[in-house]
Design an enzyme around this catalytic site. Structure first.
Site, PDB file in Angstrom:
ATOM      1  N   ASN A   1       0.820  -1.212   0.000  1.00 41.09           N
ATOM      2  CA  ASN A   1       0.000   0.000   0.000  1.00 41.09           C
ATOM      3  C   ASN A   1       0.853   1.261   0.000  1.00 41.09           C
ATOM      4  O   ASN A   1       0.884   2.017  -0.972  1.00 41.09           O
ATOM      5  CB  ASN A   1      -0.937  -0.004   1.213  1.00 41.09           C
ATOM      6  CG  ASN A   1      -1.937   1.154   1.186  1.00 41.09           C
ATOM      7  OD1 ASN A   1      -1.861   2.044   0.352  1.00 41.09           O
ATOM      8  ND2 ASN A   1      -2.871   1.134   2.117  1.00 41.09           N
ATOM      9  N   ASP A   2       1.570   1.488   1.091  1.00 40.77           N
ATOM     10  CA  ASP A   2       2.302   2.746   1.262  1.00 40.77           C
ATOM     11  C   ASP A   2       3.324   2.991   0.157  1.00 40.77           C
ATOM     12  O   ASP A   2       3.514   4.127  -0.283  1.00 40.77           O
ATOM     13  CB  ASP A   2       2.993   2.776   2.621  1.00 40.77           C
ATOM     14  CG  ASP A   2       2.000   2.670   3.780  1.00 40.77           C
ATOM     15  OD1 ASP A   2       0.852   3.133   3.616  1.00 40.77           O
ATOM     16  OD2 ASP A   2       2.371   2.108   4.827  1.00 40.77           O
ATOM     17  N   VAL A   3       4.008   1.931  -0.293  1.00 40.68           N
ATOM     18  CA  VAL A   3       5.097   2.105  -1.263  1.00 40.68           C
ATOM     19  C   VAL A   3       4.588   2.313  -2.683  1.00 40.68           C
ATOM     20  O   VAL A   3       5.369   2.523  -3.601  1.00 40.68           O
ATOM     21  CB  VAL A   3       6.073   0.915  -1.220  1.00 40.68           C
ATOM     22  CG1 VAL A   3       6.706   0.794   0.158  1.00 40.68           C
ATOM     23  CG2 VAL A   3       5.383  -0.392  -1.622  1.00 40.68           C
TER      24      VAL A   3
END
Length: 473
Positions: free
Chosen positions: A399-401
Site C-alpha cells: 500500500n504505502d510504497v
C-alpha cells in the site's frame, strides 16, 4: 598509569585477522542475493575462529562456557524453526535488544569487579581513566540499544501502536538527556562513584525509549537498521573493555555498515538521517501506524478469472510485492504464477521498494525463498520508469510504497518518500484483503479508486493460487 592490554600471542593476532577478513567478506556477500549464502558461511566460519581463539587465550571455565553456548544455541535453533517470515522484523529487533543488554551486563560486571577484567591501576586501586570512558560509552550505547529495540519490537509485533507517540517538548527533553549522559560520562573519568555509573545507565535506558516512540510505522525499516548499528558500536565499546580484538573489529563492522545502510535508506525514502536517529523530528501527531478504516469510495472489483485473462493476454507484467504477501506467505504461489505467465510469452519482472515490508531486504528474502530468479528482481530506481510502458502492474499487499499521495500531499506522513509508479501502468491489479483497512502508515491509497485499477479482494495466497489454476486451464 594508563590501561595497557596484555600482550596477545602472534598466532592469536593472526587468527583474529583471519576472522576479521572473513567478517568483511561476509558483509560483501550479503550485499547481493546471489552471494548471500556464501556471505553467511564466511560469517559463521569467522565467528567460530574468533570464539575458539578467545577461549584458548583465556583461562575460563569451559564447562560453564560450553553450557551457556548450548543453552543459547538450543534457544536460537528452536526460534529459527518456529519463526514465520512475517515475524522476522520483530525477531531482528528482539535480538538487537539482547546485544544491547549483553553490553550493559558486561559493563556492569567490569565496573563491579574491575580486577577480574584487568582494568585497575595497582598504584591507586581505581579503574583506569580510559577504561571508565569505555565503560561509560559502552553501557550508554548498550542501554539505548536495548530499550530502543524493545520499543521497536513492540511496534513491529503490533503490541504497541505504530503511530508516533509525541511528548510535549520531546526535542528539548531528548537533547537534554543526551547532553546529560555525555556530561556524566566525562565526569565519570574523574569520579567513579556508583551513583555516576548507574545514573548513566538509567538515563540511557530512558533515552532509548524516548528516541523510538516518536517514530512512525513508515520509518520502522530505518529504525531496524539504525538499531543494528547501535548494537555494533555497543559491542565494539565492550571489546575495548574486554581487550578483545575480534569483538572490536566485529562491532565496528556492524556499527559502520548499519549506519551506512540507514543513511542509504533515508536517502531512498527522502528522509533526513539526523531527524530519524534523533527521534522523529518533524513527525506529525497523526502520522504512523494504522488509524482505522479507509474512506469508502467507488472502486472496480474483479475476480481471479479476470486477472488471469488480463495477464495471460498482456505483453509485460510487473509484480509489486509488499507486506500483505508476507503475511499470507504467498511468495511460492506468486513465483508459480510468474512461471506460467512466462510460458505464455509474457515478460515478468518484480519491483522492490527499499522499505517494502518491515525491515531492509524483507521482500528480497521472501522472493529468494521462493526461488524467484535474481535477474527478474529490480530495485525501485531501476524499474520505476517501466511502469508507464507495461501492460499490467500486479500489486500484492503493497500500500504505502505505491501511494501517489507521497508525491502530492504535503500533509501526508509519507510525503516525499519515493514510491513505485504503479498507477501509470495500463492496468493495475491490486490484491488486498478488504477495502476496510489502510497501510501501516495509516494512509488510504487513491490508486484503489482509479479507472485503470481492478481490486482483487481476498487473502493474497488464496487469490494467487486461484489465478494460477485459471492460468493452467
Amino acid at each position: 598509569m594508563e590501561h595497557v592490554a596484555a600482550a596477545t600471542p602472534a598466532w592469536a593476532m593472526l587468527a583474529y585477522l583471519v576472522a576479521g577478513v572473513l567478517f568483511i567478506l561476509s558483509l560483501r556477500g550479503l550485499s547481493s542475493p546471489e552471494s548471500s549464502q556464501k556471505g553467511n558461511q564466511y560469517g559463521m566460519i569467522g565467528m567460530g575462529i574468533a570464539v575458539v581463539t578467545t577461549l584458548l587465550l583465556h583461562n575460563v571455565g569451559l564447562p560453564l562456557i560450553i553450557g551457556a553456548i548450548a543453552i543459547g544455541g538450543t534457544i536460537g535453533w528452536f526460534i529459527a524453526q518456529k519463526i514465520q517470515m512475517t515475524a522476522m522484523p520483530e525477531l531482528v529487533a528482539g535480538f538487537h535488544s539482547l546485544v544491547g543488554l549483553a553490553a550493559v551486563l558486561v559493563g556492569a560486571s567490569a565496573y563491579l569487579n574491575p580486577t577480574a577484567f584487568g582494568i585497575v591501576d595497582a598504584a591507586t586501586g581505581e579503574i583506569f581513566a580510559v577504561s571508565r570512558v569505555e565503560l561509560g560509552l559502552g553501557v550508554a550505547i548498550g542501554a539505548i540499544t536495548f530499550s530502543g529495540s524493545v520499543i521497536a519490537f513492540l511496534k513491529l509485533s503490533g503490541r504497541m501502536s505504530g503511530s508516533p507517540i509525541l511528548l510535549p517538548g520531546r526535542h528539548v527533553i531528548n537533547l537534554g538527556l543526551i547532553a546529560g549522559i555525555l556530561g556524566l560520562v566525562a565526569y565519570f573519568v574523574f569520579d567513579q562513584q556508583p551513583a555516576v555509573f548507574w545514573t548513566i545507565t538509567a538515563l540511557s535506558f530512558l533515552i532509548g525509549f524516548l528516541l523510538i516512540v516518536p517514530i512512525g510505522g513508515a520509518d520502522m525499516p530505518v529504525v531496524i537498521s539504525m538499531l543494528n548499528s547501535y548494537s555494533g558500536w555497543a559491542a565494539a565499546a565492550m571489546g575495548f573493555t574486554l581487550q578483545n580484538t575480534a569483538m572490536i573489529i566485529t562491532g565496528a563492522l556492524v556499527g559502520s555498515s548499519g549506519a551506512i545502510l540507514s543513511y542509504i535508506m533515508c536517502k531512498a525514502m527522502n528522509r533526513s538521517f539526523i531527524s530519524v536517529i534523533a527521534g522523529g523530528f518533524g513527525a506529525e501527531a497523526d502520522a504512523g501506524g494504522p488509524k482505522g478504516a479507509a474512506i469508502q469510495k467507488a472502486y472496480k472489483a474483479g475476480s481471479a478469472e479476470d486477472a488471469a485473462f488480463i495477464m495471460k493476454n498482456a505483453e509485460s507484467v510487473i509484480i509489486v510485492p509488499g507486506y500483505g504477501m508476507a503475511v499470507s506467505q504467498a511468495q511460492h504461489a506468486l513465483r508459480e504464477m510468474g512461471d506460467l505467465l512466462k510460458k505464455e510469452g509474457v515478460s515478468v519482472k518484480y519491483a522492490i521498494h527499499p522499505v517494502a515490508g518491515r525491515m531492509p531486504g524483507h521482500m528480497n528474502v521472501l522472493l529468494a525463498e521462493a526461488n524467484v530468479p535474481y535477474d527478474e528482481v529490480f530495485e525501485l530506481e531501476d524499474i520505476n520508469s517501466e511502469f508507464a510502458q507495461c501492460d499490467v502492474a500486479f500489486v500484492i499487499g503493497a500500500n504505502d510504497v505505491t501511494n501517489p499521495l507521497a508525491k502530492t500531499d504535503k500533509t501526508s506522513p509519507i510525503y516525499g518518500m519515493p514510491v513505485l509508479d504503479v498507477e501509470k501502468a495500463k492496468t493495475v491489479l491490486f490484491v488486498k484483503r478488504s477495502m476496510g483497512g489502510v497501510g501501516y502508515a495509516g494512509v488510504d491509497n487513491p490508486v484503489f479508486y482509479m479507472d485503470n485499477t481492478m481490486m482483487l479482494l481476498a487473502d493474497a495466497k488464496k487469490m494467487v493460487e486461484t489465478i494460477v489454476k485459471n492460468l493452467g486451464h
